[in-house]
Design an enzyme around this catalytic site. Structure first.
Site, PDB file in Angstrom:
ATOM      1  N   GLU A 197      11.863 -28.835  62.656  1.00  0.00           N
ATOM      2  CA  GLU A 197      13.265 -29.080  62.338  1.00  0.00           C
ATOM      3  C   GLU A 197      13.516 -29.189  60.830  1.00  0.00           C
ATOM      4  O   GLU A 197      14.457 -28.616  60.306  1.00  0.00           O
ATOM      5  CB  GLU A 197      13.685 -30.385  63.032  1.00  0.00           C
ATOM      6  CG  GLU A 197      15.130 -30.761  62.845  1.00  0.00           C
ATOM      7  CD  GLU A 197      16.065 -30.022  63.804  1.00  0.00           C
ATOM      8  OE1 GLU A 197      15.601 -29.089  64.464  1.00  0.00           O
ATOM      9  OE2 GLU A 197      17.244 -30.392  63.863  1.00  0.00           O
ATOM     10  N   ASP A 198      12.678 -29.924  60.123  1.00  0.00           N
ATOM     11  CA  ASP A 198      12.984 -30.247  58.726  1.00  0.00           C
ATOM     12  C   ASP A 198      12.141 -29.506  57.701  1.00  0.00           C
ATOM     13  O   ASP A 198      12.463 -29.514  56.518  1.00  0.00           O
ATOM     14  CB  ASP A 198      12.827 -31.757  58.478  1.00  0.00           C
ATOM     15  CG  ASP A 198      13.847 -32.553  59.282  1.00  0.00           C
ATOM     16  OD1 ASP A 198      14.965 -32.052  59.461  1.00  0.00           O
ATOM     17  OD2 ASP A 198      13.511 -33.657  59.736  1.00  0.00           O
TER      18      ASP A 198
END
Ligand code: MN
Length: 508
Positions: free
Chosen positions: A76-77
């Site tokens: 996700e990041d």
């Protein structure tokens, strides 16, 4: 690698060389993936991952879950590709990391009704309990660092914690996480009440702690004299949020809260617990109606212990909690204590009926492994624990409310969660048909149902919907219910509407 050593030190069992290699690889991978990122606090982002891993180790998770914890934000990041995780760490860890990533995409909208379905959805979506446990640990670290987050966001995150994450931790019996999540969120959600409770507790704590220490020593003396020597004592202070909940029920009268501080007596076996209870009651007079045997009647989340409240003889009243070492571990770590370090759920250890709800999770519990049918069926002759709870409810309203809360939170043993094409959730009984779904949305939609698509494919109306299906209803003005629908519908609501519509037709 100071924090690497900290993680390893927290492991409940000495790690094998293979375990060490896995955690170390995940550690270095995450450090590299997040190297240019910072947290709101200004600290390196990587710290969030090592802290999450530490929480997982602390509650007793093993190398696979800890490694997934280190990697949980990498997709996700840090834009790491799922294929890369699969290649480096295998399918099981990818499965856990993707599970956490998906959970992160759910957003809270603040409507109470929605919270309830969201909470259920959370569980339904987390196809593996470990995903939830990683998410809870991730949230705990985010709560520990909430002061660095923008003010407008703080309250929303804290409220979400209080309404979704903390109750989930409670339901899984992980009191350790539940308590800390609640107490961290409390001041952000109810700042004035928090200050009020803190003041009350401070004053009362000073008064009580002396009594408590004295009582603890007398208990050891009394039990030793009675020949019970193998004991460990401890005490616990009630969490601030839990105290707040109780004060609300007691009109803010802190003097009628008897379990503000409680002495714990921990003994080797269940039989010892009853011997301790007998001995304590023969020395101190118990308060009538305050003896709770959660060993014979565990709480729906599996909690076992005996609670009794006694007159200490010097004018104070104190709660004593008696339990075995095993019960103590279960009370703190709940479902996690049944996984064991090897991350396989040991079914034989779930001897306690009330933990049988865990078995509902069985098809979801272990990755890539299907348990045999015998193990996954709940013995139907067994009285469900919530029914026994019902039988023992006394007249007290507060207890009743608590029970209703438990039932509301009870997981989806017989429920499925169906999505509309827009992503709204409809909660239905298992084996429901598109007819039930249509009526659950609106009676007009049900009454004009002409067809249904499940996951974009046209299906017949006798199709049994499955958890997670996306259902689209096709309506036509000319479509009308038929008598056959009565056999296909599962919900009372659908049946009622169909009967009404059929009745109208006959009249017309
Ligand atoms: Mn995270």
């Amino acid at each position: 690698m100071a924090s690497f050593d900290e993680i390893i030190k927290l492991l409940k069992e000495p790690p094998s060389i293979k375990d060490l290699a896995l955690i170390s690889k995940a550690y270095k991978f995450a450090e590299e993936a997040h190297k240019d990122q910072k947290r709101f606090s200004g600290e390196p982002y990587f710290l969030h991952l090592t802290e999450t891993a530490k929480i997982l180790a602390e509650i007793g998770k093993g190398p696979i879950t800890i490694s997934a914890g280190l990697l949980h934000d990498s997709i996700e990041d840090a834009n790491v590709l799922p294929e890369t995780i699969k290649k480096e760490f295998g399918e099981e860890i990818l499965f856990l990391v993707e599970g956490v990533t998906k959970l992160g995409k759910l957003r809270y909208r603040g409507v109470e009704r929605y919270v309830e379905s969201l909470r259920k959805l959370f569980v339904a979506m987390s196809q593996d309990l470990r995903v939830l446990i990683i998410k809870l640990s991730d949230r705990l670290h985010n709560m520990r660092t909430l002061q660095y987050v923008r003010k407008e966001k703080q309250k929303r995150i804290a409220q979400e914690t209080l309404e979704i994450y903390a109750p989930l931790a409670y339901r899984l019996g992980i009191r350790k996480l539940n308590r800390e999540l609640e107490d961290l969120a409390f001041p952000y959600v109810y700042p004035e009440e928090y200050e009020k409770v803190k003041e009350l507790l401070k004053k009362k704590h000073r008064e009580t702690i002396g009594h408590l220490e004295k009582l603890r020593k007398s208990i050891i003396k009394g039990l030793t004299k009675a020949g019970i020597r193998d004991i460990r004592t401890d005490y616990r202070v009630k969490g601030l949020y839990s105290l707040y909940q109780k004060l609300l029920r007691k009109n803010w009268d802190i003097d009628s809260v008897y379990d503000l501080l409680a002495v714990r007596v921990i003994v080797p076996t269940m039989e010892d617990c009853y011997r301790v209870l007998g001995t304590i009651h023969s020395i101190w007079r118990p308060l009538p109606g305050r003896i709770k045997d959660y060993i014979a009647f565990p709480k729906p989340n599996g909690y076992r212990s005996i609670h009794t409240t006694i007159f200490t003889g010097d004018g104070s009243i104190m709660e004593i909690q008696i339990r075995s070492e095993e019960m103590h571990k279960e009370a703190e770590y709940g479902v996690v204590s049944h996984f064991g370090y090897k991350e396989k759920l040991d079914l034989k250890k779930i001897t306690n009926d009330s933990m049988s709800w865990i078995k509902q999770f069985l098809p979801l519990l272990s990755f890539g492994e299907r348990l045999n049918k015998e193990n996954s069926t709940i013995v139907s002759g067994d009285v469900p624990s919530w029914l026994r709870e019902l039988a023992k409810i006394e007249s007290g309203k507060s207890q009743h409310e608590e029970f209703i809360k438990e039932i509301k939170a009870d997981f989806f043993k017989t429920r499925i969660f169906i999505f509309t094409p827009k992503g709204d959730v409809v909660d239905l009984p298992s084996d429901s048909s598109p007819i039930d779904f249509a009526y659950a949305i609106h009676s007009d939609i049900g009454n004009h149902l002409s067809g249904a698509k499940v996951n974009s494919k046209l299906v017949s109306l006798d199709t049994k919907l499955k958890n997670g299906d996306i259902v689209e209803i096709v309506t036509k003005d000319s479509a009308k219910p038929t008598a056959k629908w009565l056999d296909l519908a599962k919900t009372t609501m659908a049946k009622k509407h169909i009967k009404t519509a059929l009745g109208d037709k006959i009249k017309n």
